[in-house]
Design an enzyme around this catalytic site. Structure first.
Site, PDB file in Angstrom:
ATOM      1  N   HIS A 188     -69.689  -0.002 -17.489  1.00  0.00           N
ATOM      2  CA  HIS A 188     -70.044  -1.378 -18.071  1.00  0.00           C
ATOM      3  C   HIS A 188     -70.651  -2.322 -17.109  1.00  0.00           C
ATOM      4  O   HIS A 188     -69.951  -2.423 -16.085  1.00  0.00           O
ATOM      5  CB  HIS A 188     -68.905  -1.890 -19.005  1.00  0.00           C
ATOM      6  CG  HIS A 188     -69.284  -3.277 -19.241  1.00  0.00           C
ATOM      7  ND1 HIS A 188     -70.174  -3.874 -19.777  1.00  0.00           N
ATOM      8  CD2 HIS A 188     -68.443  -4.438 -19.005  1.00  0.00           C
ATOM      9  CE1 HIS A 188     -70.156  -5.168 -20.046  1.00  0.00           C
ATOM     10  NE2 HIS A 188     -68.975  -5.586 -19.252  1.00  0.00           N
ATOM     11  N   CYS A 236     -66.858  -5.700 -24.922  1.00  0.00           N
ATOM     12  CA  CYS A 236     -67.969  -5.174 -23.959  1.00  0.00           C
ATOM     13  C   CYS A 236     -67.577  -3.394 -23.996  1.00  0.00           C
ATOM     14  O   CYS A 236     -68.274  -2.627 -23.367  1.00  0.00           O
ATOM     15  CB  CYS A 236     -67.472  -5.646 -22.567  1.00  0.00           C
ATOM     16  SG  CYS A 236     -68.038  -7.160 -22.411  1.00  0.00           S
ATOM     17  N   ASN A 262     -74.593  -9.155 -17.623  1.00  0.00           N
ATOM     18  CA  ASN A 262     -73.652  -8.486 -18.378  1.00  0.00           C
ATOM     19  C   ASN A 262     -74.274  -8.579 -19.971  1.00  0.00           C
ATOM     20  O   ASN A 262     -74.335  -9.748 -20.675  1.00  0.00           O
ATOM     21  CB  ASN A 262     -72.289  -9.247 -18.444  1.00  0.00           C
ATOM     22  CG  ASN A 262     -71.261  -8.510 -19.321  1.00  0.00           C
ATOM     23  OD1 ASN A 262     -71.720  -7.889 -20.114  1.00  0.00           O
ATOM     24  ND2 ASN A 262     -69.962  -8.949 -18.780  1.00  0.00           N
TER      25      ASN A 262
END
Length: 323
Positions: A250, A114, A280
């Site tokens: 993020h 990520c 996500n």
């Protein structure tokens, strides 16, 4: 004269299939209310059968090039941040290079889960500042739906697919915080925490594997480390949280986003939030948010942005950039 790596163009691509929370009610013990209350996610996009990470990355790259008003022949390097490559090798970046008809320069992938896009931006910045490249196409692209354990309600509802891209180019600056472009970066990792977020497959198992996450542990580390890395990068730039126009985080979980903003003492009105629509998307989440934020009219020329992310490794970092 100071050389800065400035954003010339930005773009994104999302697969056509939109998956609302309600679809998961038929396969696991969950509900729309449960997912929203714990993550802030309302829907996400899933890639179609046969649609690969390089396909998504190429579409996002084309959008960024169009926004920049240039074509692929003017790109010196391509960096793709991804944890879901089409193949073990060659890199997704070389596949994008071929798809764009680029036959010069160089291309490679970065794997920091990520945090991948932040790592990719830092590397692109180094290439530009050192004079090895004038224009770098930086892409975050993922098909995380292919790593899901569809019996694990705590993880399968959180992730989505997509891609975002930026064109970075060398510009002359004054060496002050008023310059456009990347002003500071901060990268970190700590392999002691690999077991709280990982995929249980690879060359050691001969399988692709599925994502495994200890959510509470990841949450505990995320807020502390994200706020710390953002402040470190701002300090390096000679700036403070009060100078920030937008945090572009993020997009993992709305509670992490809110907790990080609170620690930085930045109101949520100055945070770009897209997690409700995308879920996500790992390395794709920040460039997706940049592109959507620009489309919404939130991000404007001259704005000061802080991008921060954390992922498996653990790996985390941040970038301070003036748009």
């Amino acid at each position: 004269m100071t050389i800065r790596a400035a954003v010339r163009g930005v773009g994104h691509y999302l697969p056509e299939r939109v998956v609302p929370n309600s679809e998961f009610e038929a396969i696991v013990d969950t509900s729309d209310e449960w997912i929203r209350s714990r993550s802030g996610i309302e829907r996400r996009h899933f890639a179609a059968d046969g649609q690969t990470t390089s396909d998504l990355a190429t579409r996002a790259a084309q959008a960024a090039l169009a926004d920049a008003g240039i074509d692929g022949s003017q790109i010196d390097a391509i960096i793709v941040a991804t944890s879901t490559p089409d193949l073990t090798f060659p890199s997704v970046a070389t596949m994008v290079q071929a798809a764009l008809g680029i036959t010069r320069g160089f291309a490679f992938d970065i794997q920091a889960v990520c945090a991948g896009f932040v790592y990719a931006l830092a590397n692109a910045n180094a290439l530009i500042v050192s004079g090895q490249a004038t224009r770098v196409l930086v892409i975050g692209a993922e098909t995380f739906s292919r790593l899901m354990n569809w019996q694990d309600r705590t993880t399968c509802v959180l992730f989505g697919d997509g891609a975002g891209a930026v064109v970075l180019e060398a510009v002359e600056g004054t060496g002050t915080t008023a310059d456009r472009g990347i002003l500071a970066t901060d990268l970190n990792s700590d392999g002691r925490y690999k077991d709280i977020l990982y995929v249980d497959g690879g060359t050691s198992t001969g399988t692709t594997g599925h994502l495994v996450m200890e959510g509470k542990e990841v949450f505990r580390h995320a807020i502390e480390k994200l706020a710390e890395t953002a402040r470190t990068a701002l300090d390096r730039a000679g700036l403070t949280p009060e100078d920030v126009d937008w945090i572009v985080p993020h997009q993992a979980n709305i509670r992490i986003i809110e907790g990080t903003a609170k620690r930085m003492q930045v109101p949520m009105e100055r945070v770009v939030v897209t997690v409700q629509d995308h879920g996500n998307t790992s390395a794709a989440s920040i460039p997706l948010a940049l592109s959507v934020g620009k489309q919404r009219g939130q991000i404007k020329p001259g704005d000061l942005l802080v991008m921060e992310a954390i992922g498996g490794g653990l790996a985390w970092g941040s970038v301070v950039l003036r748009w």
